[in-house]
Design a protein around this motif. Structure first.
Motif, short mmCIF file in Angstrom:
data_model
loop_
_atom_site.label_atom_id
_atom_site.label_comp_id
_atom_site.label_asym_id
_atom_site.label_seq_id
_atom_site.Cartn_x
_atom_site.Cartn_y
_atom_site.Cartn_z
N UNK A 87 0.84 -1.19 0.00
CA UNK A 87 0.00 0.00 0.00
C UNK A 87 0.88 1.25 0.00
N UNK A 88 0.37 2.34 -0.55
CA UNK A 88 1.19 3.57 -0.58
C UNK A 88 1.53 4.04 0.83
N UNK A 89 2.74 4.54 0.99
CA UNK A 89 3.21 4.97 2.30
C UNK A 89 3.66 6.42 2.25
N UNK A 90 3.54 7.09 3.38
CA UNK A 90 4.12 8.42 3.55
C UNK A 90 5.14 8.33 4.67
N UNK A 91 6.20 9.13 4.58
CA UNK A 91 7.31 9.00 5.51
C UNK A 91 7.62 10.32 6.21
N UNK A 92 7.96 10.22 7.48
CA UNK A 92 8.46 11.38 8.23
C UNK A 92 9.92 11.19 8.63
N UNK A 93 10.41 9.95 8.61
CA UNK A 93 11.81 9.67 8.93
C UNK A 93 12.65 9.91 7.69
N UNK A 94 13.72 10.66 7.81
CA UNK A 94 14.52 11.06 6.66
C UNK A 94 15.10 9.85 5.92
N UNK A 95 15.36 10.08 4.65
CA UNK A 95 16.01 9.08 3.79
C UNK A 95 15.21 7.79 3.65
N UNK A 96 13.89 7.91 3.71
CA UNK A 96 13.02 6.74 3.58
C UNK A 96 12.28 6.78 2.25
N UNK A 97 12.10 5.61 1.64
CA UNK A 97 11.39 5.50 0.37
C UNK A 97 10.73 4.13 0.29
N UNK A 98 9.82 3.99 -0.64
CA UNK A 98 9.11 2.72 -0.81
C UNK A 98 9.66 1.98 -2.02
N UNK A 99 9.79 0.65 -1.89
CA UNK A 99 10.23 -0.16 -3.02
C UNK A 99 9.16 -0.14 -4.09
N UNK A 100 9.55 0.17 -5.30
CA UNK A 100 8.60 0.30 -6.40
C UNK A 100 8.76 -0.85 -7.38
N UNK A 101 7.63 -1.35 -7.88
CA UNK A 101 7.65 -2.36 -8.92
C UNK A 101 7.72 -3.78 -8.39
N UNK A 102 7.96 -4.73 -9.31
CA UNK A 102 8.08 -6.14 -8.96
C UNK A 102 9.22 -6.35 -7.96
N UNK A 103 8.97 -7.17 -6.94
CA UNK A 103 9.93 -7.36 -5.86
C UNK A 103 11.28 -7.85 -6.38
N UNK A 104 11.26 -8.94 -7.14
CA UNK A 104 12.52 -9.53 -7.60
C UNK A 104 13.27 -8.56 -8.51
N UNK A 105 12.56 -7.94 -9.43
CA UNK A 105 13.20 -7.01 -10.36
C UNK A 105 13.77 -5.80 -9.61
N UNK A 106 12.99 -5.28 -8.67
CA UNK A 106 13.43 -4.08 -7.95
C UNK A 106 14.63 -4.37 -7.05
N UNK A 107 14.62 -5.51 -6.37
CA UNK A 107 15.74 -5.84 -5.49
C UNK A 107 16.98 -6.17 -6.31
N UNK A 108 16.80 -6.86 -7.43
CA UNK A 108 17.94 -7.15 -8.30
C UNK A 108 18.57 -5.86 -8.81
N UNK A 109 17.73 -4.90 -9.20
CA UNK A 109 18.25 -3.60 -9.64
C UNK A 109 18.98 -2.89 -8.51
#
Length: 201
Positions: A87-109
């Motif tokens: 689900x979409x997330x919002x962040x208040x802790x610095x340097x935080x982001x959400x993994x985008x796209x297919x899990x295997x493809x995104x982690x491999x990248x």
């Protein structure tokens, strides 16, 4: 290629759930040094949402408080933090982001990007996915001498075994054993006929 390492506090019966309820009596200087060493090698952390929420609810406050653990809190705050969630997330802790796209493809990248190691602390669901996809390079288990007897275990029910090779083992203070596993190409095959050769004659 960047290395992904996962570290978990685990009980003798495989429970990794709620370590704050059973882990602290076994914490020691050498365990602290072990945890710090794994963080020193990393510049990115990968989280499941629940673990991230737990970290984000505690470490920024500890950093701001300026206590004994403020330095460690700042180290985590300064690192790049990537969260896996459906689900979409919002962040208040610095340097935080959400993994985008297919899990295997995104982690491999992510592994193919320049940089230091990618660390996980907790995040059991992510560890399971990385193991299943063959993307986890090292699994660090800090095995505590206690059977918790309830809660989530590291390995759930599944169809295929996950073969691992023991890379190192170190006995820490207070009876905790630090085990480091790496992926193994295949589980060894043998039966009783092979095993009995190793029995005392």
């Amino acid at each position: 290629m960047r290395k992904i390492t996962a570290s978990l506090f685990i009980a003798l019966d495989g429970v990794v759930d709620a370590p704050d309820q059973w882990h602290f009596p076994y914490f020691s200087d050498d365990m602290g040094a072990t945890v710090a060493a794994s963080m020193d090698r990393a510049d990115t952390m990968l989280f499941g949402r629940e673990t991230y929420d737990s970290f984000a609810g505690a470490w920024p406050v500890r950093e701001a408080a300026g206590g004994e653990d403020a330095g460690f809190a700042k180290t985590i705050g300064d690192m790049r933090k990537i969260v896996l969630s459906h689900r979409p997330l919002t962040f208040t802790w610095r340097n935080s982001e959400q993994l985008q796209g297919d899990f295997v493809e995104a982690v491999t990248a992510l592994k193919n990007e320049p940089g230091g190691e990618i660390a996980l602390s907790g995040s059991v669901s992510v560890v399971r996915q990385l193991l299943a996809a063959g993307l986890l390079d090292e699994l660090h288990l800090l095995v505590h001498p206690i059977a918790v007897r309830k809660g989530t275990r590291l390995f759930d029910e599944g169809d295929a075994p996950i073969p691992l090779a023991l890379a190192s083992s170190t006995v820490l203070d207070k009876g905790v054993v630090h085990l480091v596993y790496t992926p193994s190409a295949a589980a060894p095959e043998a039966g009783y006929e092979e095993a009995k050769q190793h029995l005392p004659q």
